[in-house]
Design an enzyme around this catalytic site. Structure first.
Site, PDB file in Angstrom:
ATOM      1  N   CYS A   1     -12.765 -16.821  27.984  1.00 28.75           N
ATOM      2  CA  CYS A   1     -11.622 -15.909  27.930  1.00 28.75           C
ATOM      3  C   CYS A   1     -12.039 -14.430  27.881  1.00 28.75           C
ATOM      4  O   CYS A   1     -12.483 -13.907  28.894  1.00 28.75           O
ATOM      5  CB  CYS A   1     -10.712 -16.302  26.775  1.00 28.75           C
ATOM      6  SG  CYS A   1      -9.024 -15.693  27.013  1.00 28.75           S
TER       7      CYS A   1
ATOM      8  N   HIS B   1      -9.860 -22.247  25.840  1.00 29.47           N
ATOM      9  CA  HIS B   1     -10.236 -22.389  24.434  1.00 29.47           C
ATOM     10  C   HIS B   1      -9.979 -23.837  24.040  1.00 29.47           C
ATOM     11  O   HIS B   1      -9.573 -24.655  24.840  1.00 29.47           O
ATOM     12  CB  HIS B   1      -9.335 -21.508  23.553  1.00 29.47           C
ATOM     13  CG  HIS B   1      -9.432 -20.055  23.811  1.00 29.47           C
ATOM     14  ND1 HIS B   1     -10.439 -19.275  23.300  1.00 29.47           N
ATOM     15  CD2 HIS B   1      -8.639 -19.216  24.517  1.00 29.47           C
ATOM     16  CE1 HIS B   1     -10.241 -18.014  23.664  1.00 29.47           C
ATOM     17  NE2 HIS B   1      -9.167 -17.944  24.408  1.00 29.47           N
TER      18      HIS B   1
HETATM   19  N1  GLN Z   1      -7.740 -10.006  25.406  1.00 29.53           N
HETATM   20  C1  GLN Z   1      -7.856 -10.797  26.586  1.00 29.53           C
HETATM   21  C2  GLN Z   1      -6.504 -11.037  27.267  1.00 29.53           C
HETATM   22  O1  GLN Z   1      -5.487 -11.034  26.619  1.00 29.53           O
HETATM   23  C3  GLN Z   1      -8.561 -12.119  26.267  1.00 29.53           C
HETATM   24  C4  GLN Z   1      -7.791 -12.970  25.328  1.00 29.53           C
HETATM   25  C5  GLN Z   1      -8.582 -14.149  24.814  1.00 29.53           C
HETATM   26  O2  GLN Z   1      -9.794 -14.111  24.680  1.00 29.53           O
HETATM   27  N2  GLN Z   1      -7.849 -15.185  24.425  1.00 29.53           N
HETATM   28  O3  GLN Z   1      -6.472 -11.224  28.470  1.00 29.53           O
END
Ligand code: GLN
Length: 240
Positions: A95, A195
């Site tokens: 992510c 995740h």
């Molecule tokens: N901040 C990033 C987004 O919102 C990654 C989010 C995350 O790692 N879940 O795209």
């Protein structure tokens, strides 16, 4: 005894959704087979030794933590990561970490630099966050298999023309909610939005990464009922 040497990048900043569970799974899968396991961490301002680790791991993060990490990573770790990837090390990024493997992450009028390990860009476009259970079909050299997990990202990721995704979306949004692809996979560099944490729900993937990092085949473990149940449950949650 072969030892898997894992390095977490910015673990105190890039660890939403308990992404450190991925490290616990790598450790358990090694130790249950009698393989050695070493875990190190590098963070802001610290030097990264590209030769000291077999697998580099980076988890997800909030936009504000990514901003702190992005500049540091581009300034102090870009070269080492390119050297490590060129030498065949496994690099797994989830992510927010995945987004920083590419060229840039554009959000709220600023552009965060990536390390350019893969040809992709991420943009926070108008529209809802892409949230929900997700399943993809991926082939990491041992035939197509399902990776199931949970995604929650505002950024939309677009791969360059020559870049391969990690998998095809079976359910969920994937890289950008439009093109039907999820993640990136070039040699041993893997990025994904999933995740779960990712590896506790997909232990076949954990084993495959260990194989790639150590360049040796692993014997299957004969006591994976709980892990198989976790995988089945994650697939069911995604409707696959
Ligand atoms: N901040 C990033 C987004 O919102 C990654 C989010 C995350 O790692 N879940 O795209």
């Amino acid at each position: 005894m072969p030892t898997l040497r894992v390095c977490s990048l910015y673990p105190e900043l890039m660890n939403i959704y308990a992404d450190r569970g991925n490290i616990a799974v790598l450790r358990a899968r090694c130790e249950w087979r009698g393989l050695g396991f070493e875990h190190a961490a590098v963070s802001l301002g610290e030097r990264l030794d590209p030769d000291a680790h077999d697998l580099f791991y980076m988890g997800g993060g909030q936009d504000r933590d990514q901003a702190a990490v992005a500049h540091d990573m581009a300034d102090t770790k870009r070269e080492a990561l390119h050297t490590a990837a060129g030498g065949g090390a496994v690099i797994l990024a989830v992510c927010g970490g995945y987004q920083l493997l590419g060229h840039s992450y554009e959000l709220a009028g600023k552009t965060l630099p990536g390390v350019g390990l893969v040809d992709l860009t991420t943009v926070r476009e108008p529209g809802p966050r892409l949230i929900g259970n997700c399943a993809i079909e991926a082939d990491l050299g041992a035939g197509p298999q399902v990776i199931a997990g949970f995604e929650n990202h505002g950024g939309r990721t677009y791969l360059g023309a020559g870049e391969e995704p990690l998998g095809r979306v079976l359910a969920g949004h994937g890289n950008n909610g439009r093109d039907g692809f999820e993640g990136v996979h070039r040699d041993n560099v893997i990025g994904t939005y999933l995740h779960g944490p990712l590896l506790p729900k997909n232990v076949w993937l954990a084993d495959r990464l260990i194989e790639l990092a150590l360049e040796q085949e692993l014997e299957p473990l004969d006591n994976d009922e709980l892990e198989d149940a976790a995988h089945a449950s994650a697939r069911r949650a995604a409707g696959v």
